[in-house]
Design a protein around this motif. Sequence first.
Motif, PDB file in Angstrom:
ATOM      1  N   CYS A  47     -26.409  29.173  19.330  1.00 11.28           N
ATOM      2  CA  CYS A  47     -27.726  29.317  20.995  1.00 11.28           C
ATOM      3  C   CYS A  47     -27.872  30.633  21.198  1.00 11.28           C
ATOM      4  O   CYS A  47     -28.152  32.350  20.937  1.00 11.28           O
ATOM      5  N   CYS A  48     -29.874  30.654  21.887  1.00 18.34           N
ATOM      6  CA  CYS A  48     -30.437  31.726  22.350  1.00 18.34           C
ATOM      7  C   CYS A  48     -29.424  32.872  23.196  1.00 18.34           C
ATOM      8  O   CYS A  48     -29.834  33.848  23.335  1.00 18.34           O
ATOM      9  N   ASP A  49     -27.989  31.972  23.455  1.00 16.28           N
ATOM     10  CA  ASP A  49     -27.765  33.150  25.232  1.00 16.28           C
ATOM     11  C   ASP A  49     -27.518  33.847  24.868  1.00 16.28           C
ATOM     12  O   ASP A  49     -26.888  34.698  24.033  1.00 16.28           O
ATOM     13  N   SER A  50     -28.136  35.038  25.623  1.00 18.07           N
ATOM     14  CA  SER A  50     -27.778  36.854  24.987  1.00 18.07           C
ATOM     15  C   SER A  50     -26.447  36.794  25.475  1.00 18.07           C
ATOM     16  O   SER A  50     -26.252  38.098  25.006  1.00 18.07           O
ATOM     17  N   ARG A  51     -25.333  36.070  25.198  1.00 24.30           N
ATOM     18  CA  ARG A  51     -24.238  36.772  25.797  1.00 24.30           C
ATOM     19  C   ARG A  51     -23.310  36.252  24.243  1.00 24.30           C
ATOM     20  O   ARG A  51     -21.836  36.498  24.547  1.00 24.30           O
ATOM     21  N   VAL A  52     -23.848  36.520  23.879  1.00 28.86           N
ATOM     22  CA  VAL A  52     -23.130  35.264  22.450  1.00 28.86           C
ATOM     23  C   VAL A  52     -23.940  35.823  21.204  1.00 28.86           C
ATOM     24  O   VAL A  52     -25.193  34.936  20.795  1.00 28.86           O
ATOM     25  N   HIS A  53     -23.425  37.050  20.815  1.00 31.95           N
ATOM     26  CA  HIS A  53     -24.438  37.849  19.130  1.00 31.95           C
ATOM     27  C   HIS A  53     -23.553  37.634  18.524  1.00 31.95           C
ATOM     28  O   HIS A  53     -22.130  38.389  18.071  1.00 31.95           O
ATOM     29  N   VAL A  54     -22.906  36.611  17.744  1.00 31.99           N
ATOM     30  CA  VAL A  54     -22.387  35.552  16.264  1.00 31.99           C
ATOM     31  C   VAL A  54     -22.752  37.393  15.392  1.00 31.99           C
ATOM     32  O   VAL A  54     -21.433  36.931  14.546  1.00 31.99           O
ATOM     33  N   THR A  55     -23.356  38.161  14.795  1.00 29.37           N
ATOM     34  CA  THR A  55     -23.204  39.524  14.148  1.00 29.37           C
ATOM     35  C   THR A  55     -22.519  40.923  15.127  1.00 29.37           C
ATOM     36  O   THR A  55     -21.582  41.458  13.865  1.00 29.37           O
ATOM     37  N   SER A  56     -22.078  40.643  15.917  1.00 32.48           N
ATOM     38  CA  SER A  56     -20.958  41.195  17.077  1.00 32.48           C
ATOM     39  C   SER A  56     -19.393  40.637  16.720  1.00 32.48           C
ATOM     40  O   SER A  56     -18.523  41.247  16.190  1.00 32.48           O
ATOM     41  N   ILE A  57     -19.494  39.331  16.833  1.00 35.15           N
ATOM     42  CA  ILE A  57     -18.092  38.586  16.785  1.00 35.15           C
ATOM     43  C   ILE A  57     -17.866  38.757  15.180  1.00 35.15           C
ATOM     44  O   ILE A  57     -16.120  38.851  16.021  1.00 35.15           O
ATOM     45  N   PHE A  58     -18.110  38.963  14.348  1.00 36.18           N
ATOM     46  CA  PHE A  58     -18.149  38.779  13.027  1.00 36.18           C
ATOM     47  C   PHE A  58     -18.249  39.850  12.186  1.00 36.18           C
ATOM     48  O   PHE A  58     -18.040  39.878  11.704  1.00 36.18           O
ATOM     49  N   GLY A  59     -18.686  40.751  13.075  1.00 40.13           N
ATOM     50  CA  GLY A  59     -18.404  42.588  12.329  1.00 40.13           C
ATOM     51  C   GLY A  59     -19.619  41.887  10.798  1.00 40.13           C
ATOM     52  O   GLY A  59     -19.108  42.856  10.047  1.00 40.13           O
ATOM     53  N   ALA A  60     -20.477  41.031  11.203  1.00 42.38           N
ATOM     54  CA  ALA A  60     -21.899  40.992  10.543  1.00 42.38           C
ATOM     55  C   ALA A  60     -22.625  42.224   9.524  1.00 42.38           C
ATOM     56  O   ALA A  60     -22.950  43.358  10.435  1.00 42.38           O
ATOM     57  N   ASP A  61     -22.475  42.192   8.807  1.00 48.60           N
ATOM     58  CA  ASP A  61     -23.350  43.528   7.790  1.00 48.60           C
ATOM     59  C   ASP A  61     -24.393  43.095   7.568  1.00 48.60           C
ATOM     60  O   ASP A  61     -25.054  41.811   8.089  1.00 48.60           O
ATOM     61  N   THR A  62     -25.576  43.633   7.408  1.00 50.19           N
ATOM     62  CA  THR A  62     -26.772  43.514   7.169  1.00 50.19           C
ATOM     63  C   THR A  62     -26.958  42.555   5.936  1.00 50.19           C
ATOM     64  O   THR A  62     -26.341  42.894   4.817  1.00 50.19           O
ATOM     65  N   GLY A  63     -27.685  41.218   6.169  1.00 48.60           N
ATOM     66  CA  GLY A  63     -27.797  40.662   4.863  1.00 48.60           C
ATOM     67  C   GLY A  63     -26.389  39.442   4.920  1.00 48.60           C
ATOM     68  O   GLY A  63     -26.554  38.822   3.704  1.00 48.60           O
ATOM     69  N   GLU A  64     -25.803  40.088   5.860  1.00 43.98           N
ATOM     70  CA  GLU A  64     -24.965  38.536   5.638  1.00 43.98           C
ATOM     71  C   GLU A  64     -24.471  37.197   6.002  1.00 43.98           C
ATOM     72  O   GLU A  64     -24.532  36.502   5.416  1.00 43.98           O
ATOM     73  N   PHE A  65     -25.275  36.684   7.085  1.00 42.68           N
ATOM     74  CA  PHE A  65     -25.401  35.846   7.914  1.00 42.68           C
ATOM     75  C   PHE A  65     -26.982  35.142   8.502  1.00 42.68           C
ATOM     76  O   PHE A  65     -27.670  35.875   8.345  1.00 42.68           O
ATOM     77  N   PHE A  66     -27.558  34.155   7.850  1.00 44.72           N
ATOM     78  CA  PHE A  66     -28.406  33.670   7.627  1.00 44.72           C
ATOM     79  C   PHE A  66     -28.743  33.034   9.112  1.00 44.72           C
ATOM     80  O   PHE A  66     -27.662  32.014   9.442  1.00 44.72           O
ATOM     81  N   ILE A  67     -29.036  33.383  10.410  1.00 49.09           N
ATOM     82  CA  ILE A  67     -28.847  32.844  11.748  1.00 49.09           C
ATOM     83  C   ILE A  67     -30.016  32.579  12.645  1.00 49.09           C
ATOM     84  O   ILE A  67     -31.310  32.676  12.533  1.00 49.09           O
ATOM     85  N   HIS A  68     -30.027  30.876  13.303  1.00 44.43           N
ATOM     86  CA  HIS A  68     -30.711  29.873  13.550  1.00 44.43           C
ATOM     87  C   HIS A  68     -29.938  30.449  14.873  1.00 44.43           C
ATOM     88  O   HIS A  68     -29.147  29.460  14.814  1.00 44.43           O
TER      89      HIS A  68
END
Lengths: 215, 215, 215, 215
Positions: A47-68
Amino acid sequence: MHNARVLPHYLVSRYNGWRATTFAENRAWYSRLADEGQRPRAMVISCCDSRVHVTSIFGADTGEFFIHRNIANLVPPYTPDGNQHGTSATVEYAVLALKVAHLIVMGHTKCGGVAGCHAMCSGKAPDLEEDSSFIGRWMDILRPGYERISDLPEPDQVPALEREAVMISLENLMTFPFVREAVETGHLTLHGLIHDIGDGTLLQFDGPAGRFVPV
Amino acid sequence: MHNARVLPHYLVSRYNGWRATTFAENRAWYSRLADEGQRPRAMVISCCDSRVHVTSIFGADTGEFFIHRNIANLVPPYTPDGNQHGTSATVEYAVLALKVAHLIVMGHTKCGGVAGCHAMCSGKAPDLEEDSSFIGRWMDILRPGYERISDLPEPDQVPALEREAVMISLENLMTFPFVREAVETGHLTLHGLIHDIGDGTLLQFDGPAGRFVPV
Amino acid sequence: MHNARVLPHYLVSRYNGWRATTFAENRAWYSRLADEGQRPRAMVISCCDSRVHVTSIFGADTGEFFIHRNIANLVPPYTPDGNQHGTSATVEYAVLALKVAHLIVMGHTKCGGVAGCHAMCSGKAPDLEEDSSFIGRWMDILRPGYERISDLPEPDQVPALEREAVMISLENLMTFPFVREAVETGHLTLHGLIHDIGDGTLLQFDGPAGRFVPV
Amino acid sequence: MHNARVLPHYLVSRYNGWRATTFAENRAWYSRLADEGQRPRAMVISCCDSRVHVTSIFGADTGEFFIHRNIANLVPPYTPDGNQHGTSATVEYAVLALKVAHLIVMGHTKCGGVAGCHAMCSGKAPDLEEDSSFIGRWMDILRPGYERISDLPEPDQVPALEREAVMISLENLMTFPFVREAVETGHLTLHGLIHDIGDGTLLQFDGPAGRFVPV
């Protein structure tokens, strides 16, 4: 366009700080990513919601997730009618061009879009029924979910509808021929999650069992 | 839906780490955000590309940015025809429901969507012209930009088209009556950026001058 | 009051510059903050010292931090005796009215107030012992800290007392029933920092370990 | 104290960015400020409100302003009774130790403390009258101002009380013998300001005329 304005100073400051630290420390990797292209393992639809950043929750590296990210993390059914379908374009790009191995739909609690859909479907928000309501027409994707939860006790309905937003999107994904084929040939797996933004818990959809369980 | 699978273990592992650290350290704030709702200062429209995470570049706190990500950070023109317009729904929600003060369109270099659009418009990707191509139909939004850059020397065309993706989105945003009104009454400012993923630089669109300049 | 004078011209000049730039760029956000009220995530208690500006160090946006600044960043113990307690009022407002999620006490090196307290407690500044010395009476809050560091080698005493100023304030904060309750129910977290104004380093208090460590 | 927790990660990130940019660029000056001590030209007394950062409005350099921030930018009358008077200690330190040349009291619109005082004095907030209310007892400083504005039309009262908060503080400053002496011998000038946080305007108190005028 002529109205475009310079960035607020505090963002410029922070950007400069990022460039001097995070960027500088990762320069070699960023440079390779630019030269060789991205190769993400997973696509995430959230979701666009400002309270949900999947990169934080999953410790994403740059290049790991393609995010819509869209309102209420919804995927419409496959409709190749020549009109603009922004979400379908992201799925097509991820599966056919990037060949991601995982497609994760991540819903969340306290979703404003889902609450709006519930209000619309229960007759409390007639303005959302107008043709001119982009939010209303978008939330039509979730309307079949409302039918499935409208018999629940009132306080359970919105939380159940948040889960429907994930389940319906997973169902709709399977109506895309290229998604179905990738899933059936084992090139792609689908995942459905619900993130509770207040208490931080994460549930995942257990397909065979037909319900959400803690990760 | 029955195909939904459990999360890969490495993601569960990282999620558990996030919960024990980041979540634990921010529990009070996340709880408040859940109870009181989000109040983001800005909406950001950026690309799904896994190499562009705006929260990192701008050191964003949870709750600061409402983020829509689609292919090539495009906004279509205002078209209230009762069909599904996911991007328009996000803009409507941000401006009318959340009343964000800034709307930032952030493009980037090496954009696969823009490159596809260039191939399509220059006749090198006939498959993208098919009705069944979601990517092609989505990239139609950028077609007017191709007209403006097709006389440039070949190597300059794609970078110029990446900038057009930002400029056309800014133009299209102004066709939404509620965006125009918010801009004209001083409740909203628009910003256009181009982020170079390889060298980390950031350009911003200078509206009056009609060109991009370093921040 | 009749003695109030116009601002020095250089300040008027800078204010005009701010209004034409920073204010103009942020007008929409400032207007929203005025209409809807502040909702800061954190309260910061720091020193009046002109060399310590927390908004700069943390790239703070307008509206992010509720900031109390006094001599030596001290918080007195809870004393609801009907007298004026300006610092206690700021803590009450932040915790009960604004419901901030974080309360950060930030001390710093080379603190004049702490040096004065050390001089007073070691008998070198008898004038600070007078009832008429507002500074002396204020620094009495830190007197228990002197007891804990007076056995250290002389050159270590003042730096240790600067840390005591943070630790004692954290201890005193926990004597406020509403602070204790918010901490114990997970609505508030406390943080203790020491900023070195010369070399720019930042230490944070590690509660369980009972000592300061680099961030 | 044992409850002290590590800083949220986004603040650590931003701090690291500050250290790599702002700090690195100003290292020589910060080092001198640490070695030679501060020598601020002015003291500013302003509110804790997160929407009012005087360093931004006046483009302050590190080392320029000695800043005290409390609820509603109030200064109590001179009361050398041996009790703790945090604000009086800041004034004593600025005038006698630092010998600042200017003392600026900066009030602002939409002040929560002033609104609370108005509610208390007009009988609408009995809880603020309790001995245990630190906010109420602190706002007693402004009570004489309420007497002077209570005959105004209702909508004008709070804005007028915000101005009284500045005027009363200027009056109270003159009850400090060392402030009066510094003013009368020409070593110190006093200034009173009101900052409108929504429209960015700044008014200053014109002592001889007895009213606020635009800067």
